[in-house]
Motif scaffolding. Sequence first.
Motif, short mmCIF file in Angstrom:
data_model
loop_
_atom_site.label_atom_id
_atom_site.label_comp_id
_atom_site.label_asym_id
_atom_site.label_seq_id
_atom_site.Cartn_x
_atom_site.Cartn_y
_atom_site.Cartn_z
N ALA A 1 5.17 18.37 -12.85
CA ALA A 1 4.55 19.43 -12.04
C ALA A 1 3.10 19.00 -11.86
CB ALA A 1 4.66 20.78 -12.73
N ASP A 2 2.46 19.40 -10.79
CA ASP A 2 1.09 18.95 -10.52
C ASP A 2 0.09 19.73 -11.36
OD1 ASP A 2 2.02 17.11 -8.68
OD2 ASP A 2 1.78 18.47 -6.99
N GLY A 3 -0.95 19.04 -11.82
CA GLY A 3 -2.00 19.67 -12.61
C GLY A 3 -3.08 20.32 -11.75
N SER A 4 -2.96 20.20 -10.47
CA SER A 4 -3.93 20.78 -9.54
C SER A 4 -3.74 22.29 -9.45
CB SER A 4 -3.74 20.15 -8.16
OG SER A 4 -2.41 20.38 -7.70
N ALA A 5 -4.52 22.91 -8.59
CA ALA A 5 -4.29 24.32 -8.25
C ALA A 5 -3.32 24.37 -7.08
CB ALA A 5 -5.60 25.01 -7.91
N THR B 1 3.62 8.44 1.89
CA THR B 1 3.18 9.84 1.93
C THR B 1 1.68 9.91 1.64
OG1 THR B 1 3.58 10.25 -0.43
CG2 THR B 1 5.44 10.63 1.07
N VAL B 2 1.10 11.05 1.96
CA VAL B 2 -0.29 11.33 1.62
C VAL B 2 -0.29 12.67 0.89
CG1 VAL B 2 -2.62 11.74 2.50
CG2 VAL B 2 -1.10 10.16 3.70
N ALA B 3 -0.94 12.71 -0.27
CA ALA B 3 -1.04 13.95 -1.04
C ALA B 3 -2.52 14.28 -1.25
CB ALA B 3 -0.35 13.81 -2.39
N MET B 4 -2.84 15.56 -1.14
CA MET B 4 -4.19 16.02 -1.41
C MET B 4 -4.10 17.08 -2.51
SD MET B 4 -7.24 17.33 1.05
CE MET B 4 -6.51 18.86 1.55
N PHE B 5 -4.87 16.88 -3.56
CA PHE B 5 -4.86 17.77 -4.70
C PHE B 5 -6.16 18.57 -4.73
CE2 PHE B 5 -2.46 13.95 -5.59
CZ PHE B 5 -1.24 14.46 -5.99
N CYS B 6 -6.05 19.88 -4.79
CA CYS B 6 -7.21 20.77 -4.82
C CYS B 6 -7.27 21.40 -6.21
CB CYS B 6 -7.08 21.86 -3.77
SG CYS B 6 -6.76 21.23 -2.12
N ALA B 7 -8.41 21.31 -6.86
CA ALA B 7 -8.53 21.82 -8.22
C ALA B 7 -9.93 22.39 -8.44
CB ALA B 7 -8.27 20.70 -9.23
N PRO B 8 -10.06 23.27 -9.44
CA PRO B 8 -11.39 23.79 -9.78
C PRO B 8 -12.31 22.66 -10.22
CG PRO B 8 -9.69 25.16 -10.74
CD PRO B 8 -9.01 23.94 -10.21
#
Length: 167
Positions: free
Chosen positions: A45-49, A113-120
């Motif tokens: 599972a992703d650690g991002s928000a 693919t391209v993934a963008m991760f948004c996080a605090p």
Amino acid sequence: MARSLNLEENCFLNQYGDRAIMLQRFNLYPRCPRPDLALGLKPHADGSAITIVLQDKEVEGLQFQKDDQWFRVPIMPHALLISVGDQVEIMSNGIFKSPVHRVLTNSERDRITVAMFCAPESGKEVEPVEELIDDKRPRLYKKVKNYVETYFQYYQQGKRPIDAVKV
């Protein structure tokens, strides 16, 4: 997302801080002669928000797990796939779930693919929103700082990182 829970509109965004992190990753999954023996990316599972993915427009490979079964994500050319990461699961006190997913390889074609991760922002504490904690739904997660560090430590061990921050 906050509005869907009848919460103050910025209650999740307020936990991001002033300098939210946004990382992009370009993924190449080369042809694999034995896709039955090799994954493109192991279950996690992703650690991002929030994670935003632009899938390959021709080659499938992404699967999500539900009830111990794997389900393929169909290709929708030029569409963005948005999924919740562990940090929103923490902020929502488990209402929004961070899905376990994996990537399969393909014996005939490369997949890009391209993934963008948004996080605090780094160093920001993340915790369940107070309005989502009550007698019927007790606090499920601890307050956590630098979740990404916890994430990679547990990920390398093959464990679900979010389990480390459960109450």
